[in-house]
Design a protein around this motif. Structure first.
Motif, PDB file in Angstrom:
ATOM      1  N   HIS A 135       0.841  -1.209   0.000  1.00 19.96           N
ATOM      2  CA  HIS A 135       0.000   0.000   0.000  1.00 19.96           C
ATOM      3  C   HIS A 135       0.868   1.249   0.000  1.00 19.96           C
ATOM      4  O   HIS A 135       2.077   1.166   0.219  1.00 19.96           O
ATOM      5  N   ASP A 137       0.948   5.238   1.857  1.00 15.75           N
ATOM      6  CA  ASP A 137       0.344   6.086   2.880  1.00 15.75           C
ATOM      7  C   ASP A 137       0.519   7.533   2.443  1.00 15.75           C
ATOM      8  O   ASP A 137       1.451   7.856   1.712  1.00 15.75           O
ATOM      9  N   HIS A 198       4.839   0.456  -0.026  1.00 14.95           N
ATOM     10  CA  HIS A 198       5.635  -0.454   0.799  1.00 14.95           C
ATOM     11  C   HIS A 198       4.830  -1.689   1.172  1.00 14.95           C
ATOM     12  O   HIS A 198       3.601  -1.652   1.188  1.00 14.95           O
TER      13      HIS A 198
HETATM   14 CO    CO Z   1       2.051   1.867   5.612  1.00 11.91          CO
END
Ligand code: CO
Ligand code: SIN
Length: 394
Positions: A135, A137, A198
């Motif tokens: 994902h 962020d 990551h």
């Molecule tokens: Co993350």
């Protein structure tokens, strides 16, 4: 709780200034053996215990097969944990720093990055092969390996919402192209700027502490600023202009535009002190569950003098968010929990001491009280609002 915690050990050749210039918000950085492992004191069972308490926000994420993820929210109970499979699951608990001082003091190791952007420390436990999937962020994060080993894969390729697995509440990428990967050992720290994809996979059981930062987006800033402007508005009405056309009564003339613009330009703009104060208040606004209550008994001047004379330390309430700004030659403003307090510039050292550290050393307070007696009123005010508290019985 130890009062002095070591700073993060940056890799050779990188200091706080070069980290901020070359990596912060720009590039990932792996820092081997950057933190002492004895700072990570929470065990897996204790983390599970926190996830059973209603005041903790927690999630269990189970990878059940290719593209099949189950996400459940706490509070959990023992039966939830006993039903879990042998591998491929993780437990995540948010805002642990707000409740455990030994976790909060880890944040002081990162005192070279903007403290007012700190959001929380989330702690995860993962069993073998567990993780939250690949994902991105929207915020900076320091991923501290607290125990066990975790393989981190990263990709600086741009991913969008179209790359996400459909129909999941958790944002998980359907495809991930690994560009770099490392196995993190206890004490290693990986810094990731916003937007770097990551994917962390536990190799055996592992625990990760994530220090996450907040960043409002343009829409969030605008929503709050314009709402603030609305709160300043009166009910003065738009008047008809002098250039009303005798013919064509439905025409909007320049005069209408000018009068409407004048009504709005009377409001503060983004160069005003009003904007600076709104911004400081906005950025120190706590999450709704982290409001601070005043102490049961109010502090008097004599109580404070006595506490300091007996060697007592002071500390910031774990929910407190603080920042300060110089407003003019003579005035500065301290922000806390979405409030502002204008102060004379003579209190600059006192304000930066309070805002910089979770724990405020007795000697530093005593010294400042001697040189700057105005500090006493400020401390009393913050003590009586619960923002500052005594840390131990003196
Ligand atoms: Co993350
Ligand atoms: C984790 O601790 O498993 C997740 C941390 C992250 O990916 O941001």
């Amino acid at each position: 709780m130890s009062s002095v915690r070591s700073q993060l050990r940056l890799p050779a050749g990188i200091d706080a200034d070069s980290f901020l210039r070359d990596y912060w918000q720009r590039r990932p950085l792996l820092m081997r053996a950057a933190m002492p492992v004895d700072g990570f004191t929470l065990g897996a069972d204790e983390l599970a215990g926190l996830a059973c308490e209603p005041e903790f926000e927690s999630r269990l994420i189970v990878e059940r097969g290719d593209r099949d993820w189950q996400i459940r929210h706490g509070p959990f109970d023992e039966a939830d944990f006993s039903r879990l499979p042998e591998s491929n699951w993780t437990l995540l608990v948010q805002d642990v720093d707000k409740f455990l001082p030994e976790v909060a003091c880890l944040i002081d190791s990162f005192d070279f990055v903007p403290a007012w952007r700190v959001d929380d420390i989330m702690i995860s436990y993962a069993c073998d092969q567990g993780g939250v999937g690949p994902h991105t962020d929207d915020y900076d994060v320091f991923l501290m390996q607290a125990g066990g080993r975790r393989r981190w894969r990263i990709s600086e390729k741009h991913y969008s919402d179209a790359d996400l697995l459909p129909g999941l509440e958790q944002r998980i990428l359907a495809h991930f192209e690994t560009e770099q990967e490392w196995v993190l050992e206890p004490g290693d720290v990986l810094y990731l700027p916003p937007g770097v994809a990551h994917w962390g996979i536990a190799e055996g059981e592992c625990m990760t502490y994530s220090l996450g930062f907040r960043t409002p987006n343009q829409q969030e800033l605008a929503a709050d600023w314009y709402q603030h402007l609305v709160s300043l508005c009166g009910v003065r009405r738009l008047r008809d202009p002098d250039d009303l056309p005798g013919h064509g009564p439905s025409q909007l003339t320049e005069g209408v535009h000018t009068l409407a613009a004048n009504l709005l330009s009377a409001l503060p703009d983004t160069r005003s002190d009003d904007f600076r104060i709104w911004l400081g208040r906005y950025l120190t606004e706590p999450k709704p569950q982290f409001q601070i209550m005043p102490p049961a008994r109010q502090w008097t001047n004599a109580d404070l003098v006595d506490w300091i004379a007996r060697g007592g330390d002071l500390g910031r309430h774990p929910f407190a968010r603080l920042a300060w700004q110089r407003l003019s030659e003579t005035e500065l403003v301290l922000f806390y929990q979405g409030e502002d307090l204008r102060l004379p510039v003579i209190l600059k050292d006192a304000v930066s001491l309070i805002a910089a550290r979770r724990r405020i050393d007795n000697h530093a307070v005593a010294r400042l009280l001697k040189t700057t007696p105005e500090f006493c009123d400020l401390l009393l005010r913050l003590l009586n609002q619960g923002i500052i508290e005594p840390t131990e019985t003196a």
